[in-house]
Design an enzyme around this catalytic site. Structure first.
Site, PDB file in Angstrom:
ATOM      1  N   ARG A  91      -6.067 -42.892  29.457  1.00 19.87           N
ATOM      2  CA  ARG A  91      -5.051 -42.680  30.490  1.00 19.87           C
ATOM      3  C   ARG A  91      -5.652 -41.894  31.642  1.00 19.87           C
ATOM      4  NH1 ARG A  91       0.529 -40.597  27.791  1.00 19.87           N
ATOM      5  NH2 ARG A  91       0.361 -39.079  29.466  1.00 19.87           N
ATOM      6  N   ARG A 108      -1.152 -30.396  33.467  1.00 20.86           N
ATOM      7  CA  ARG A 108       0.039 -30.818  32.703  1.00 20.86           C
ATOM      8  C   ARG A 108       0.503 -29.702  31.769  1.00 20.86           C
ATOM      9  NH1 ARG A 108      -2.474 -35.892  30.128  1.00 20.86           N
ATOM     10  NH2 ARG A 108      -0.592 -36.013  28.862  1.00 20.86           N
ATOM     11  N   ARG A 153      12.908 -32.786  30.619  1.00 26.37           N
ATOM     12  CA  ARG A 153      11.738 -31.943  30.821  1.00 26.37           C
ATOM     13  C   ARG A 153      12.020 -30.773  31.753  1.00 26.37           C
ATOM     14  NH1 ARG A 153       7.519 -36.082  29.592  1.00 26.37           N
ATOM     15  NH2 ARG A 153       5.524 -35.084  29.857  1.00 26.37           N
ATOM     16  N   LYS A 181       4.504 -36.288  20.435  1.00 25.24           N
ATOM     17  CA  LYS A 181       5.862 -36.825  20.648  1.00 25.24           C
ATOM     18  C   LYS A 181       5.869 -38.344  20.515  1.00 25.24           C
ATOM     19  CE  LYS A 181       6.135 -35.045  24.804  1.00 25.24           C
ATOM     20  NZ  LYS A 181       4.789 -34.421  24.897  1.00 25.24           N
ATOM     21  N   ARG A 221      -7.804 -39.338  23.227  1.00 24.45           N
ATOM     22  CA  ARG A 221      -6.833 -40.436  23.059  1.00 24.45           C
ATOM     23  C   ARG A 221      -7.307 -41.711  23.761  1.00 24.45           C
ATOM     24  NH1 ARG A 221      -0.793 -39.335  24.731  1.00 24.45           N
ATOM     25  NH2 ARG A 221      -1.796 -38.607  26.629  1.00 24.45           N
TER      26      ARG A 221
HETATM   27  P1  AP5 Z   1       0.655 -38.413  21.410  1.00 22.90           P
HETATM   28  O1  AP5 Z   1       1.584 -38.740  20.300  1.00 22.90           O
HETATM   29  O2  AP5 Z   1       0.318 -39.485  22.386  1.00 22.90           O
HETATM   30  O3  AP5 Z   1       1.165 -37.059  22.136  1.00 22.90           O
HETATM   31  P2  AP5 Z   1       2.343 -36.849  23.173  1.00 22.90           P
HETATM   32  O4  AP5 Z   1       2.996 -35.545  22.856  1.00 22.90           O
HETATM   33  O5  AP5 Z   1       3.218 -38.050  23.243  1.00 22.90           O
HETATM   34  O6  AP5 Z   1       1.472 -36.654  24.479  1.00 22.90           O
HETATM   35  P3  AP5 Z   1       1.646 -37.271  25.934  1.00 22.90           P
HETATM   36  O7  AP5 Z   1       0.355 -36.978  26.658  1.00 22.90           O
HETATM   37  O8  AP5 Z   1       2.056 -38.703  25.919  1.00 22.90           O
HETATM   38  O9  AP5 Z   1       2.789 -36.390  26.476  1.00 22.90           O
HETATM   39  P4  AP5 Z   1       3.085 -36.068  27.906  1.00 22.90           P
HETATM   40  O10 AP5 Z   1       4.374 -35.369  27.745  1.00 22.90           O
HETATM   41  O11 AP5 Z   1       2.073 -35.320  28.684  1.00 22.90           O
HETATM   42  O12 AP5 Z   1       3.059 -37.501  28.633  1.00 22.90           O
HETATM   43  P5  AP5 Z   1       4.178 -38.566  28.992  1.00 22.90           P
HETATM   44  O13 AP5 Z   1       3.621 -39.890  28.742  1.00 22.90           O
HETATM   45  O14 AP5 Z   1       5.489 -38.197  28.380  1.00 22.90           O
HETATM   46  O15 AP5 Z   1      -0.688 -37.850  20.743  1.00 22.90           O
HETATM   47  C1  AP5 Z   1      -1.838 -37.531  21.536  1.00 22.90           C
HETATM   48  C2  AP5 Z   1      -3.114 -37.892  20.757  1.00 22.90           C
HETATM   49  O16 AP5 Z   1      -3.198 -37.093  19.573  1.00 22.90           O
HETATM   50  C3  AP5 Z   1      -3.148 -39.362  20.265  1.00 22.90           C
HETATM   51  O17 AP5 Z   1      -4.458 -39.844  20.364  1.00 22.90           O
HETATM   52  C4  AP5 Z   1      -2.705 -39.279  18.785  1.00 22.90           C
HETATM   53  O18 AP5 Z   1      -3.295 -40.304  18.027  1.00 22.90           O
HETATM   54  C5  AP5 Z   1      -3.231 -37.895  18.378  1.00 22.90           C
HETATM   55  N1  AP5 Z   1      -2.351 -37.227  17.410  1.00 22.90           N
HETATM   56  C6  AP5 Z   1      -1.000 -37.067  17.519  1.00 22.90           C
HETATM   57  N2  AP5 Z   1      -0.524 -36.379  16.450  1.00 22.90           N
HETATM   58  C7  AP5 Z   1      -1.606 -36.093  15.655  1.00 22.90           C
HETATM   59  C8  AP5 Z   1      -1.765 -35.395  14.408  1.00 22.90           C
HETATM   60  N3  AP5 Z   1      -0.710 -34.850  13.750  1.00 22.90           N
HETATM   61  N4  AP5 Z   1      -2.985 -35.294  13.890  1.00 22.90           N
HETATM   62  C9  AP5 Z   1      -4.065 -35.833  14.530  1.00 22.90           C
HETATM   63  N5  AP5 Z   1      -3.994 -36.505  15.705  1.00 22.90           N
HETATM   64  C10 AP5 Z   1      -2.768 -36.627  16.274  1.00 22.90           C
HETATM   65  O19 AP5 Z   1       4.328 -38.319  30.559  1.00 22.90           O
HETATM   66  C11 AP5 Z   1       3.294 -38.640  31.461  1.00 22.90           C
HETATM   67  C12 AP5 Z   1       3.701 -38.246  32.881  1.00 22.90           C
HETATM   68  O20 AP5 Z   1       4.884 -38.984  33.259  1.00 22.90           O
HETATM   69  C13 AP5 Z   1       4.085 -36.776  33.094  1.00 22.90           C
HETATM   70  O21 AP5 Z   1       2.958 -35.977  33.335  1.00 22.90           O
HETATM   71  C14 AP5 Z   1       5.009 -36.883  34.302  1.00 22.90           C
HETATM   72  O22 AP5 Z   1       4.285 -37.062  35.483  1.00 22.90           O
HETATM   73  C15 AP5 Z   1       5.769 -38.167  34.037  1.00 22.90           C
HETATM   74  N6  AP5 Z   1       7.018 -37.954  33.279  1.00 22.90           N
HETATM   75  C16 AP5 Z   1       7.321 -38.438  32.015  1.00 22.90           C
HETATM   76  N7  AP5 Z   1       8.549 -38.042  31.637  1.00 22.90           N
HETATM   77  C17 AP5 Z   1       9.042 -37.309  32.687  1.00 22.90           C
HETATM   78  C18 AP5 Z   1      10.270 -36.606  32.886  1.00 22.90           C
HETATM   79  N8  AP5 Z   1      11.241 -36.573  31.965  1.00 22.90           N
HETATM   80  N9  AP5 Z   1      10.437 -35.952  34.070  1.00 22.90           N
HETATM   81  C19 AP5 Z   1       9.492 -35.973  35.026  1.00 22.90           C
HETATM   82  N10 AP5 Z   1       8.299 -36.602  34.885  1.00 22.90           N
HETATM   83  C20 AP5 Z   1       8.074 -37.265  33.723  1.00 22.90           C
END
Ligand code: AP5
Length: 229
Positions: A167, A178, A89, A14, A134
């Site tokens: 992270r 997660r 979410r 994402k 990552r």
């Molecule tokens: P990346 O693009 O970083 O993946 P992502 O889907 O963004 O993963 P996240 O871990 O950031 O998502 P998340 O939803 O768990 O965390 P968030 O920060 O939103 O890619 C991951 C890796 O893969 C990278 O190294 C990238 O280079 C590689 N990659 C990507 N695409 C690739 C491809 N096609 N080929 C090869 N490699 C690839 O949330 C964190 C925390 O915040 C949550 O756990 C929660 O506690 C809180 N939070 C955030 N939003 C909310 C909400 N709306 N409500 C409640 N709590 C929330």
């Protein structure tokens, strides 16, 4: 207002896709994960409350999240076109978003403002491998992966020379939690947006540039935001 949403499990890409698509369109990238991590780093009252949940891989309570997003949407900083990464979410967040975007009445403006919901999908073992590998730059936030997108020098950002870190929620145990939380609390949104005719399925287990091209093509086709590609 134009809104597009990136939905998908942790590690589906994402953040990676939002960054690239934001660079190719007029949409402003709004990541709730990044906003929360910034609040934690700044030790704001929100950050202090959110940190405990994030460490455990749990969701931050809905009432804190909607205020955070609504405030940013109302600020007008994105010029009216926003790309939401990691929000909504839960069903409750989805309903609160629709309310915030329009009058909140059934079939009202809130739903019309949402142009597309891109659902990024990849197998579980790919997600785990991506998250454990990552690394992020402490200074400029650039995202790396130790195998897929390694930096030129181990542990050092190619762009600014900053230190790369892992992270705290990218440990194997917390990743498992997660993914579980995603299945229990977020996956149902797929059916919600499908029933609204907004869901676009994206196979995210492919080359980044192919995924970005597919997303940009859908945006061009549907006329949401001015694509610059
Ligand atoms: P990346 O693009 O970083 O993946 P992502 O889907 O963004 O993963 P996240 O871990 O950031 O998502 P998340 O939803 O768990 O965390 P968030 O920060 O939103 O890619 C991951 C890796 O893969 C990278 O190294 C990238 O280079 C590689 N990659 C990507 N695409 C690739 C491809 N096609 N080929 C090869 N490699 C690839 O949330 C964190 C925390 O915040 C949550 O756990 C929660 O506690 C809180 N939070 C955030 N939003 C909310 C909400 N709306 N409500 C409640 N709590 C929330």
């Amino acid at each position: 207002m134009n809104v597009i949403i990136f939905l998908g499990p942790p590690g589906s890409g994402k953040g990676t896709m939002s960054e690239k698509v934001a660079g190719a369109t007029d949409y402003a990238h709004l990541s709730t994960g990044d906003m929360l991590r910034q609040a934690v780093a700044d030790k704001t009252p929100l950050g202090e409350k959110a940190e405990e949940y994030m460490k455990k891989g749990e969701l931050v309570p809905d009432e804190l999240m909607i205020d955070l997003v609504e405030e940013r949407l109302k600020s007008g900083s994105g010029g009216g076109s926003y790309m939401l990464d990691g929000f909504p979410r839960t069903m409750n967040q989805a309903e609160l978003l629709e309310k915030a975007l329009g009058a909140g009445e059934a079939g009202g403006k809130g739903k019309e403002a949402i142009r597309n919901v891109f659902f990024l999908d990849a197998p579980r073992e790919v997600l785990i491998e991506r998250l454990t590998g990552r690394r992020i730059c402490r200074k400029c936030g650039t995202n790396y992966h130790i195998k897929n997108f390694p930096p030129g020098v181990d542990g050092v950002c190619d762009k600014c020379g900053g230190e790369l870190y892992q992270r705290p929620d990218d440990t194997k145990d917390t990743i498992g939690r997660r993914l579980e939380v995603y299945t229990r609390q977020t996956e149902a949104l797929k059916a919600h947006y499908e029933s609204m005719g907004l869901l676009v399925y994206i196979d995210a287990d492919r080359d980044v540039k192919d995924i970005v091209a597919d997303i940009v093509n859908v945006l061009k086709r549907d006329g949401g935001g001015d694509s610059r590609q």
